[in-house]
Design a protein around this motif. Structure first.
Motif, mmCIF file in Angstrom:
data_model
loop_
_atom_site.group_PDB
_atom_site.id
_atom_site.type_symbol
_atom_site.label_atom_id
_atom_site.label_comp_id
_atom_site.label_asym_id
_atom_site.label_seq_id
_atom_site.Cartn_x
_atom_site.Cartn_y
_atom_site.Cartn_z
ATOM 1 N N CYS A 62 0.841 -1.196 0.000
ATOM 2 C CA CYS A 62 0.000 0.000 0.000
ATOM 3 C C CYS A 62 0.872 1.241 0.000
ATOM 4 O O CYS A 62 1.961 1.241 0.585
ATOM 5 C CB CYS A 62 -0.916 -0.003 1.229
ATOM 6 S SG CYS A 62 -2.154 1.304 1.167
ATOM 7 N N ASN A 63 0.401 2.279 -0.675
ATOM 8 C CA ASN A 63 1.141 3.544 -0.704
ATOM 9 C C ASN A 63 0.729 4.465 0.453
ATOM 10 O O ASN A 63 1.202 5.588 0.537
ATOM 11 C CB ASN A 63 0.966 4.249 -2.061
ATOM 12 C CG ASN A 63 -0.465 4.205 -2.565
ATOM 13 O OD1 ASN A 63 -1.350 3.670 -1.892
ATOM 14 N ND2 ASN A 63 -0.707 4.755 -3.729
ATOM 15 N N TYR A 64 -0.176 4.008 1.308
ATOM 16 C CA TYR A 64 -0.504 4.707 2.548
ATOM 17 C C TYR A 64 -0.048 3.822 3.718
ATOM 18 O O TYR A 64 0.236 2.631 3.529
ATOM 19 C CB TYR A 64 -2.015 4.877 2.721
ATOM 20 C CG TYR A 64 -2.715 5.888 1.852
ATOM 21 C CD1 TYR A 64 -2.095 6.541 0.794
ATOM 22 C CD2 TYR A 64 -4.049 6.194 2.114
ATOM 23 C CE1 TYR A 64 -2.789 7.466 0.021
ATOM 24 C CE2 TYR A 64 -4.745 7.110 1.343
ATOM 25 C CZ TYR A 64 -4.117 7.739 0.295
ATOM 26 O OH TYR A 64 -4.815 8.639 -0.468
ATOM 27 N N ARG A 100 5.241 1.664 4.730
ATOM 28 C CA ARG A 100 4.396 1.450 3.556
ATOM 29 C C ARG A 100 4.985 0.385 2.633
ATOM 30 O O ARG A 100 6.113 -0.051 2.816
ATOM 31 C CB ARG A 100 4.261 2.754 2.779
ATOM 32 C CG ARG A 100 3.362 3.737 3.456
ATOM 33 C CD ARG A 100 3.287 5.001 2.660
ATOM 34 N NE ARG A 100 4.347 5.901 3.045
ATOM 35 C CZ ARG A 100 4.960 6.729 2.208
ATOM 36 N NH1 ARG A 100 4.638 6.745 0.946
ATOM 37 N NH2 ARG A 100 5.899 7.519 2.637
ATOM 38 N N LEU A 101 4.198 0.012 1.608
ATOM 39 C CA LEU A 101 4.677 -0.814 0.506
ATOM 40 C C LEU A 101 5.279 -2.162 0.887
ATOM 41 O O LEU A 101 6.211 -2.636 0.257
ATOM 42 C CB LEU A 101 5.702 -0.029 -0.325
ATOM 43 C CG LEU A 101 5.111 1.073 -1.186
ATOM 44 C CD1 LEU A 101 6.199 1.971 -1.757
ATOM 45 C CD2 LEU A 101 4.264 0.511 -2.311
ATOM 46 N N VAL A 147 -1.640 -0.135 -6.870
ATOM 47 C CA VAL A 147 -0.165 -0.033 -6.907
ATOM 48 C C VAL A 147 0.480 -1.220 -7.624
ATOM 49 O O VAL A 147 1.648 -1.154 -7.990
ATOM 50 C CB VAL A 147 0.504 0.092 -5.499
ATOM 51 C CG1 VAL A 147 0.054 1.323 -4.772
ATOM 52 C CG2 VAL A 147 0.318 -1.161 -4.658
ATOM 53 N N GLN A 168 -5.422 7.340 -4.826
ATOM 54 C CA GLN A 168 -4.194 8.073 -5.136
ATOM 55 C C GLN A 168 -3.767 7.890 -6.601
ATOM 56 O O GLN A 168 -3.195 8.795 -7.191
ATOM 57 C CB GLN A 168 -3.092 7.554 -4.187
ATOM 58 C CG GLN A 168 -1.903 8.436 -4.025
ATOM 59 C CD GLN A 168 -2.246 9.841 -3.539
ATOM 60 O OE1 GLN A 168 -1.783 10.807 -4.119
ATOM 61 N NE2 GLN A 168 -3.051 9.961 -2.510
ATOM 62 N N GLY A 172 0.895 9.070 3.862
ATOM 63 C CA GLY A 172 1.323 8.836 2.481
ATOM 64 C C GLY A 172 0.312 9.517 1.580
ATOM 65 O O GLY A 172 -0.782 9.877 2.036
#
Ligand code: SAM
Length: 320
Positions: free
Chosen positions: A21-23, A34-35, A72, A98, A133
């Motif tokens: 996740c980018n948050y 994150r990520l 993502v 996003q 994020g």
């Protein structure tokens, strides 16, 4: 059809495309990192294969693409286009919004009609504090782009006491002005909140939400489908909002959800850590898959609880 004592069966499948996740929302991710994707995530082709067999074995007719953040992963395009070819009554997508601008073309091409976008505030500073994020303006531009495509949108907001409870009315009005249904999700005791006092201090109940909204608008309760998780309300001449009142009005006894994680596990219940691996099963000859899968689904249905007790599993790993 596999049905349990309460008449519950699996109808609705949530597929987590990736745990990345980018948050790193404060209520979802404990350490702010994150990520982080799960080890050994399945490719889009295997996830699509799993969906096809689950449809046959369990009678799934609704599917939601979720994550982690589904937009993502490079798998997103192939999975979305593939799943839209399957004979499902309803396909929807949950995203933090996003990357919606970047994915506008594939979303249009796929023909998907409904999206849920998670957005907890319209205040840029609070947005950064909660999501850890992303960028608020990019999400708002993404929402505009989806409205231009004519998609039906819902916005998911998790209200947290003394953090974004002041955003309830601004977000409600933002949604009412645009024909978007706002869904408040009562905070759930998942992951690090399962056994923490933070849950009690941050939780905003359905009654508190209705007090906040009632101070500004008159509303009436309206119908929701049998297996809907949301309690819905109509503000006359303005629109509809919903509350997923997991604590205040639990819906476990009519839950039809099944979850497939990005690393190939089936989860029959959010309030249970029990999971069943199906990644290896998908490699068998087709005639052996269905009977094996039916046994696994019976076991997953048996994992369903009658009330939500909370669970240490992190939402982003199994798909919220
Ligand atoms: N990344 C996508 C998104 O943000 O919508 C999909 C995955 S996210 C886990 C799905 C939903 O779960 C989001 O609306 C998020 O707010 C919600 N969520 C995560 N943890 C939660 C918690 N502890 N209680 C209530 N909702 C939660």
């Amino acid at each position: 059809m596999i049905v349990d004592k309460l008449g519950r069966r699996f109808r609705s499948l949530r597929v987590s495309l990736t745990a990345a996740c980018n948050y790193a929302c404060t209520y979802c991710v404990p350490d702010g990192k994150r990520l982080m994707k799960a080890q050994d995530e399945l490719p889009a082709s295997e996830l699509l294969k799993a969906v096809t067999y689950l449809q046959q074995a369990a009678g799934i007719d609704k599917l939601r693409i979720t994550g982690g953040e589904p937009l993502v992963t490079p798998k997103f395009d192939e999975f979305l286009l593939g799943v839209m070819q399957l004979p499902l009554d309803d396909v929807s997508l949950t995203t933090n919004g996003q990357l919606l601008l970047k994915k506008k073309e594939v979303i249009r091409e796929s023909g998907i009609a409904r999206l849920n976008i998670s957005l907890d505030t319209l205040n840029p500073l609070r947005f950064r504090q909660l999501a850890r994020g992303g960028d608020l303006d990019t999400v708002l531009a993404g929402i505009d782009a989806m409205l231009e495509l004519g998609l039906k949108l819902k916005i998911n907001m998790v209200p947290l006491r003394n953090q974004n409870d002041g955003d309830v009315i601004p977000l409600l009005e933002y949604c009412l002005d645009r024909g978007i249904e706002l869904r408040f999700i009562e905070l759930m005791r998942m992951g690090h909140l399962a056994h923490s006092n933070t849950f009690q201090s941050e939780f905003v109940s359905m009654a508190s939400l209705l007090d906040i909204i009632g101070a500004r608008y008159e509303f009436e309760r309206t119908d929701a489908p049998y297996d809907s998780t949301a309690v819905r309300f109509r503000i006359p001449d303005k629109g509809v909002f919903g509350i997923i009142a997991n604590e205040s009005e639990p819906f476990c006894r009519s839950c039809t959800r099944l979850r497939l994680s990005s690393d190939g596990y089936l989860y029959g219940c959010l309030s249970s850590t029990r999971k069943q691996y199906i990644g290896d099963l998908l490699q068998l000859p087709p005639h052996q898959i269905l009977p094996r899968l039916q046994g696994i689904l019976l076991s997953a249905l048996g994992d369903k609880q009658t009330s939500f007790q909370g669970e240490v599993t992190i939402m982003k790993f199994i798909g919220g």
